[in-house]
Design a protein around this motif. Structure first.
Motif, PDB file in Angstrom:
ATOM      1  N   ASP A  18      31.802  31.636  28.140  1.00  0.00           N
ATOM      2  CA  ASP A  18      31.795  33.033  28.587  1.00  0.00           C
ATOM      3  C   ASP A  18      33.190  33.508  28.952  1.00  0.00           C
ATOM      4  O   ASP A  18      33.339  34.633  29.476  1.00  0.00           O
ATOM      5  N   GLN A  19      34.168  32.647  28.736  1.00  0.00           N
ATOM      6  CA  GLN A  19      35.568  32.943  29.065  1.00  0.00           C
ATOM      7  C   GLN A  19      35.755  33.212  30.558  1.00  0.00           C
ATOM      8  O   GLN A  19      36.638  33.963  30.988  1.00  0.00           O
ATOM      9  N   ALA A  20      34.906  32.545  31.390  1.00  0.00           N
ATOM     10  CA  ALA A  20      35.030  32.671  32.844  1.00  0.00           C
ATOM     11  C   ALA A  20      36.103  31.736  33.388  1.00  0.00           C
ATOM     12  O   ALA A  20      36.643  31.949  34.490  1.00  0.00           O
ATOM     13  N   VAL A  21      36.385  30.671  32.674  1.00  0.00           N
ATOM     14  CA  VAL A  21      37.485  29.748  33.013  1.00  0.00           C
ATOM     15  C   VAL A  21      38.336  29.576  31.762  1.00  0.00           C
ATOM     16  O   VAL A  21      37.887  29.788  30.623  1.00  0.00           O
ATOM     17  N   SER A  22      39.552  29.151  32.009  1.00  0.00           N
ATOM     18  CA  SER A  22      40.458  28.969  30.870  1.00  0.00           C
ATOM     19  C   SER A  22      40.117  27.671  30.115  1.00  0.00           C
ATOM     20  O   SER A  22      39.463  26.772  30.652  1.00  0.00           O
ATOM     21  N   ARG A  23      40.598  27.672  28.895  1.00  0.00           N
ATOM     22  CA  ARG A  23      40.404  26.453  28.090  1.00  0.00           C
ATOM     23  C   ARG A  23      41.115  25.264  28.712  1.00  0.00           C
ATOM     24  O   ARG A  23      40.626  24.128  28.649  1.00  0.00           O
ATOM     25  N   GLN A  24      42.238  25.497  29.364  1.00  0.00           N
ATOM     26  CA  GLN A  24      43.000  24.421  30.002  1.00  0.00           C
ATOM     27  C   GLN A  24      42.213  23.820  31.163  1.00  0.00           C
ATOM     28  O   GLN A  24      42.181  22.596  31.329  1.00  0.00           O
ATOM     29  N   GLU A  25      41.557  24.685  31.942  1.00  0.00           N
ATOM     30  CA  GLU A  25      40.752  24.176  33.063  1.00  0.00           C
ATOM     31  C   GLU A  25      39.565  23.351  32.548  1.00  0.00           C
ATOM     32  O   GLU A  25      39.199  22.338  33.145  1.00  0.00           O
ATOM     33  N   TYR A  26      38.986  23.798  31.440  1.00  0.00           N
ATOM     34  CA  TYR A  26      37.874  23.038  30.849  1.00  0.00           C
ATOM     35  C   TYR A  26      38.336  21.677  30.352  1.00  0.00           C
ATOM     36  O   TYR A  26      37.673  20.657  30.602  1.00  0.00           O
TER      37      TYR A  26
END
Length: 379
Positions: free
Chosen positions: A126-134
């Motif tokens: 949902d683009q609620a967190v960045s890809r880096q955080e994931y």
């Protein structure tokens, strides 16, 4: 006065004539009495399995030194010294308290990171967190998984298990002893004794001789039975089970000039123990037309060479120079000098010489051969 000398001369002549006639009549009988009798054995060729008896020692089939893979205090020893143990059987228990705590901590951290990674997977969609955080959450989850696996392994290592089946020796540690991962001293040693190895040594001189005899055709390869080995124990008795030759060392020991041969023997009764001195009997080859001469008929000349006396077809004694390298029980294995059909003198040797006319009779000090039969030799 002239009559007495004439009478004396006549009587003397008669006496001389009588003695001459008597001597002529007794000469044939005297000659017969002068012909000595000798006891002979008529040699026969026979098949012969040529073997070598080589010294050696027994060695365990497998050896495992039991060492700790984690640090800790020994709580229990769970085996009897000198008993048989099975692979996977627990031998020692190291205090697991600290490793259990580490495992529980790693398990909790993994649950947390796993839940976070699962949540971030939904949020990143949902683009609620960045890809880096994931990606960081996924990396934390994998790291915690590895930490849990390591803690689980260390906890399992607190149970010291037998790596192989066999007989375990004395324990070098007791309850309360501190052990360390990578320590030099083994806690105990397990040896598999059934089957068991026997390592024997054979000189390079014997190996070269054997190769020459095989190449010349004097010996034939023993075939499948050539790999079989028999064992003689220190008390002179034969071991009940037959072994198999496994391999020979590829290099020569420079200090002894010998090659190591390894055989494997079944040892169900554990009669053979590591380090025992034994003699192995190896079949080298088969000799189809072997001549085995009684030792009573073989002597040595002044140079130490083996010689024998035989009676030829004219009943005349002949001297033979022999080549005989080994004994076979009470006989010599003859390489050259004698052949089948020769009448070997074994009785009366001290009364005859080469060139003498003799009367040959069957020897009474040696059993006369009746039929060809396979034999085995000792060295």
């Amino acid at each position: 006065m002239s009559f007495k000398p004439a009478l004396t001369t006549l009587l003397t002549g008669i006496a001389l004539a009588t003695l001459m006639l008597s001597g002529c009549e007794q000469q044939p009988d005297q000659q017969a009495q002068d012909t000595p009798k000798v006891g002979v054995v008529t040699l026969q060729a026979q098949p012969f399995a040529q073997t070598s008896e080589l010294p050696g020692r027994t060695n365990a089939y497998r050896i495992a030194e039991v060492r700790p893979q984690v640090n800790g205090i020994i709580l229990k020893r769970l085996f009897t010294e000198g008993s048989e143990v099975k692979a996977g059987q627990q031998l020692y228990q190291i205090d697991p308290a600290t490793y259990e705590a580490t495992y529980k901590s790693a398990l909790a951290a993994l649950k947390s990171s796993k839940a976070l990674a699962a949540r971030y997977k939904e949020l990143v969609a949902d683009q609620a967190v960045s890809r880096q955080e994931y990606d960081q959450a996924q990396a934390d989850y994998l790291r915690d998984q590895a930490a849990l696996d390591s803690a689980q392994i260390n906890l399992r290592y607190t149970k010291v298990l037998a790596p192989i089946s066999g007989r375990i020796g004395r324990s070098s540690v007791t309850e309360g002893a501190l052990v360390n991962n990578g320590q030099a001293e083994a806690m105990a040693v397990i040896q598999q004794l059934d089957p068991i190895y026997v390592d024997v040594t054979q000189s390079t001189k014997d190996i070269l001789r054997l190769r020459k005899e095989l190449a010349s055709g004097h010996l034939q390869k023993a075939g499948a039975h050539g790999a079989k080995v028999k064992l003689k124990l220190e008390d002179g008795s034969l071991y009940a089970h037959e072994g198999t030759l496994e391999f020979s060392e590829v290099s020569v020991d420079a200090s002894t000039g010998s090659v190591v041969l390894r055989a494997v023997f079944p040892n169900p009764e554990n009669e053979l123990l590591p380090g025992m001195f034994v003699h192995a009997q190896l079949v080298e080859g088969l000799q189809e037309q072997a001549i085995l001469a009684p030792q009573q008929g073989v002597t040595r000349d002044t140079s130490g060479a083996p010689v024998a006396l035989v009676v030829n077809a004219d009943n005349v004694v002949e001297r033979r120079l022999l080549e005989a390298e080994r004994t076979v029980g009470d006989r010599w294995l003859i390489n050259s000098g004698l052949q089948a059909g020769d009448r070997l003198i074994t009785e009366g040797l001290q009364f005859v010489h080469p060139g003498d006319k003799v009367e040959a009779v069957p020897a009474g000090n040696v059993k006369q051969p009746v039929a060809a039969a396979p034999a085995q030799n000792s060295r």
